[in-house]
Enzyme design. Structure first.
Site, PDB file in Angstrom:
ATOM      1  N   LYS A 260       0.852  -1.193   0.000  1.00 30.65           N
ATOM      2  CA  LYS A 260       0.000   0.000   0.000  1.00 30.65           C
ATOM      3  C   LYS A 260       0.885   1.238   0.000  1.00 30.65           C
ATOM      4  O   LYS A 260       1.734   1.404   0.864  1.00 30.65           O
ATOM      5  CB  LYS A 260      -0.892  -0.005   1.238  1.00 30.65           C
ATOM      6  CG  LYS A 260      -1.690   1.281   1.453  1.00 30.65           C
ATOM      7  CD  LYS A 260      -2.426   1.274   2.787  1.00 30.65           C
ATOM      8  CE  LYS A 260      -3.039   2.627   3.086  1.00 30.65           C
ATOM      9  NZ  LYS A 260      -3.704   2.672   4.418  1.00 30.65           N
ATOM     10  N   ASP A 265      -2.571  10.603   3.322  1.00 27.62           N
ATOM     11  CA  ASP A 265      -3.977  10.234   3.502  1.00 27.62           C
ATOM     12  C   ASP A 265      -4.705  11.285   4.326  1.00 27.62           C
ATOM     13  O   ASP A 265      -4.609  11.309   5.555  1.00 27.62           O
ATOM     14  CB  ASP A 265      -4.075   8.867   4.185  1.00 27.62           C
ATOM     15  CG  ASP A 265      -5.520   8.425   4.364  1.00 27.62           C
ATOM     16  OD1 ASP A 265      -6.398   8.975   3.671  1.00 27.62           O
ATOM     17  OD2 ASP A 265      -5.760   7.524   5.185  1.00 27.62           O
ATOM     18  N   LYS A 272     -10.140  13.301   7.782  1.00 27.31           N
ATOM     19  CA  LYS A 272      -9.695  12.998   9.133  1.00 27.31           C
ATOM     20  C   LYS A 272      -9.690  14.257   9.979  1.00 27.31           C
ATOM     21  O   LYS A 272      -9.542  15.376   9.455  1.00 27.31           O
ATOM     22  CB  LYS A 272      -8.261  12.430   9.106  1.00 27.31           C
ATOM     23  CG  LYS A 272      -8.074  11.115   8.397  1.00 27.31           C
ATOM     24  CD  LYS A 272      -6.602  10.727   8.410  1.00 27.31           C
ATOM     25  CE  LYS A 272      -6.357   9.451   7.629  1.00 27.31           C
ATOM     26  NZ  LYS A 272      -6.887   8.272   8.347  1.00 27.31           N
ATOM     27  N   ASP A 342     -12.107   7.240   3.668  1.00 25.46           N
ATOM     28  CA  ASP A 342     -10.921   7.118   4.510  1.00 25.46           C
ATOM     29  C   ASP A 342     -10.480   5.665   4.677  1.00 25.46           C
ATOM     30  O   ASP A 342      -9.543   5.373   5.404  1.00 25.46           O
ATOM     31  CB  ASP A 342     -11.178   7.753   5.884  1.00 25.46           C
ATOM     32  CG  ASP A 342      -9.895   7.952   6.685  1.00 25.46           C
ATOM     33  OD1 ASP A 342      -8.819   8.027   6.053  1.00 25.46           O
ATOM     34  OD2 ASP A 342      -9.965   8.020   7.922  1.00 25.46           O
ATOM     35  N   GLU A 344      -9.217   3.810   2.146  1.00 24.23           N
ATOM     36  CA  GLU A 344      -8.779   3.840   0.746  1.00 24.23           C
ATOM     37  C   GLU A 344      -7.697   2.824   0.408  1.00 24.23           C
ATOM     38  O   GLU A 344      -7.563   2.397  -0.732  1.00 24.23           O
ATOM     39  CB  GLU A 344      -8.294   5.245   0.390  1.00 24.23           C
ATOM     40  CG  GLU A 344      -6.887   5.596   0.840  1.00 24.23           C
ATOM     41  CD  GLU A 344      -6.663   5.521   2.338  1.00 24.23           C
ATOM     42  OE1 GLU A 344      -5.568   5.108   2.744  1.00 24.23           O
ATOM     43  OE2 GLU A 344      -7.590   5.862   3.116  1.00 24.23           O
ATOM     44  N   ARG A 346      -7.266  -0.310   0.997  1.00 27.55           N
ATOM     45  CA  ARG A 346      -7.719  -1.612   0.508  1.00 27.55           C
ATOM     46  C   ARG A 346      -8.103  -1.558  -0.975  1.00 27.55           C
ATOM     47  O   ARG A 346      -8.090  -2.578  -1.659  1.00 27.55           O
ATOM     48  CB  ARG A 346      -8.881  -2.121   1.352  1.00 27.55           C
ATOM     49  CG  ARG A 346     -10.142  -1.275   1.296  1.00 27.55           C
ATOM     50  CD  ARG A 346     -11.070  -1.577   2.451  1.00 27.55           C
ATOM     51  NE  ARG A 346     -10.499  -1.099   3.712  1.00 27.55           N
ATOM     52  CZ  ARG A 346     -11.042  -1.364   4.905  1.00 27.55           C
ATOM     53  NH1 ARG A 346     -12.130  -2.116   5.007  1.00 27.55           N
ATOM     54  NH2 ARG A 346     -10.484  -0.898   6.002  1.00 27.55           N
TER      55      ARG A 346
END
Length: 492
Positions: A260, A265, A272, A342, A344, A346
């Site tokens: 990943k 993020d 967040k 959030d 993301e 996966r």
């Protein structure tokens, strides 16, 4: 990166800034610490150091570091006594050597040349000592500067047999790989984004046996990588998938590593809280570990074919960002309903796992800073899930051997229904219960039929936002690199 060499010369005669000697503790707790075996120091030096140990009441516990100046008959400016605990030959004892030596080397950040006495004569102890040095001799470079705070050169004094020389060479390769992983994780997100990540890989693979292929946004759209496109479409920095391949002749196994690589993020539209973003530059630690591991496997010349798939994207909120309730088509045709932007990681992993499956490798292992649930459940111990019990055990065994804490976790079949969707083949996350496990179940949906697969969640151990400890600096830890390399070695 530290220059690491092995010598059989007398430790007392080695010039330099510091001579590191290990201290072992008394398991009964009655006699205090003692110099570890393996040194060739004269009686005069031993008597002096034994007196210092007694006067200071040193215990030899792991991480205890004591600097002694003006030791008679020693050429180095100071002697550093490094606690390594109760010395044995088990995996925990070897990790104690790594941690103890690593702590001592980290304490020498302002010195340039050191000598380390190997606390024993076996190749395993030589390896652990060398790894402690290689991992501990790392320091973070400030942006725009050249790192001046790490030890430049370390000479290991120990046995000079072929197995020991090989162990030192391997430790140097691992240290270089882990340092690269840490460097990537520590880079500011305005400097490291998908395009510059690929640029770094291109530079790093020059002159190696590793080949690089990358997919830009046009290729991602054409290739049906809807998960990666969806995550990255809200950012001005377009997503990429990078593929690193090392293919020796007549390999004994073919392994795919998937990482990943969310270079930052924000949470996307499901943004967040501000405090939750402070360490989100590390959300690409899985991809960094995969890149570093492939490079190390190639440098070591292992007879195992390894391909790394890095899903690289920046998850940002904007007018073009994906929305909760969007439905995207992943590589391979599976449709997925996005419930929370959030979650993301996966999505890029799903695309990469599907791509990796197309080559039908002997095993697929993905590694990711995937869920907060992992941190809550296991803190700095990584979680290992799998569709194959033997592969899960192989991963856990490799992690124990190299000293990276991992714990096996299940993929309960009864939780699969949490991923049902009325709008798509699959919902991309379940509820609050078993979030780490449902994330693993989601990923399993993209594994090709009959291919052993394992998922490693490193959300906790990938980044150290506290103080440096052992051989781990503050910031990126490089966690997972050594396990992936050890896993590849297990097929040899």
């Amino acid at each position: 990166m530290v220059n690491l060499t092995l010598s059989t010369r007398s430790a007392a005669d080695a010039p330099g800034d510091a001579l590191v000697i290990a201290l072992v503790s008394d398991s009964a707790g009655t006699n205090g610490a003692a110099l570890a075996p393996g040194h060739d120091l004269s009686r005069k030096i031993v008597t002096h150091l034994t007196s210092v140990i007694a006067d200071l009441e040193l215990g030899g516990k792991v991480g205890e570091v004591t600097v002694v100046a003006a030791v008679p008959s020693v050429a180095s400016k100071v002697v550093v006594l490094a606690g390594i605990g109760d010395l044995g030959s088990g995996s925990d004892d070897l990790e104690n050597i790594r941690q103890g030596v690593g702590t001592a080397i980290r304490s020498l950040s302002k010195k340039k040349k050191a000598t380390v006495v190997v606390p024993g004569t076996t190749a395993e102890i030589v390896a652990a000592t060398a790894e402690g040095v290689a991992l501990g001799a790392y320091a973070v470079s400030k942006a725009g500067t050249t790192n001046q705070d790490a030890v430049d050169a370390v000479v290991l004094v120990g046995p000079g047999d072929a197995a020991s020389r090989k162990a030192v060479k391997r430790a140097a390769a691992l240290g270089s790989a882990v340092a690269y992983c840490r460097d990537l994780v520590n880079l500011a997100p305005n400097l490291l984004y998908p395009e510059t990540f690929v640029d770094s890989l291109a530079e790093k693979t020059k002159g190696t046996k590793v080949k690089l292929k990358s997919y830009d946004m046009k290729a991602l759209r054409a290739g049906g990588f809807g998960g990666t496109v969806g995550v990255g479409q809200g950012s001005a920095n377009e997503p990429r998938i990078a593929v690193l391949s090392y293919a020796p002749s007549r390999p004994k196994a073919t392994i795919a590593f998937v990482g990943k690589g969310i270079t930052f993020d924000s949470g996307g539209l499901c943004i967040k809280p501000a405090g939750g973003m402070l360490t989100m530059k590390c959300d690409m630690a899985g991809a960094a570990a995969v890149a570093a591991a492939v490079l190390a496997v190639a440098e070591l010349g292992l007879p195992v074919a390894v391909t790394g798939y890095l899903g690289l994207a920046e998850n940002m909120p904007s007018s073009t960002a994906q929305r909760p309730s969007d439905v995207v088509t992943m590589r391979g045709g599976t449709t997925v309903e996005v419930l929370n932007t959030d979650a993301e990681g996966r999505m890029v992993l799903g695309d990469c796992i599907a791509l990796a499956s197309e080559s039908a490798p002997d095993a697929i292992i993905d590694i990711a800073t995937l869920t907060g649930a992992q941190v809550i459940a296991l803190a700095n111990t990584a979680a290992v899930m799998a569709n194959d019990d033997a592969l899960r055990s192989r991963v856990v065994d490799a992690s124990a051997t190299v000293g990276e804490a991992m714990w096996p976790m299940p993929l309960p079949k009864e939780l699969r229904s949490a991923l049902d969707s009325i709008n798509a083949d699959l919902a991309h996350k379940g509820g609050s219960e078993g979030g780490m496990l449902t994330a693993g179940i989601f990923l399993s949906e993209f594994v090709g039929k009959g291919i052993p697969w394992s998922h490693i969640d490193i959300a906790g151990p990938a980044f150290n936002d506290k103080g440096a400890t052992g051989y781990s600096p503050k910031g990126g830890t490089g966690f997972g690199v050594r396990t992936l390399v050890g896993l590849a070695e297990s097929y040899v």
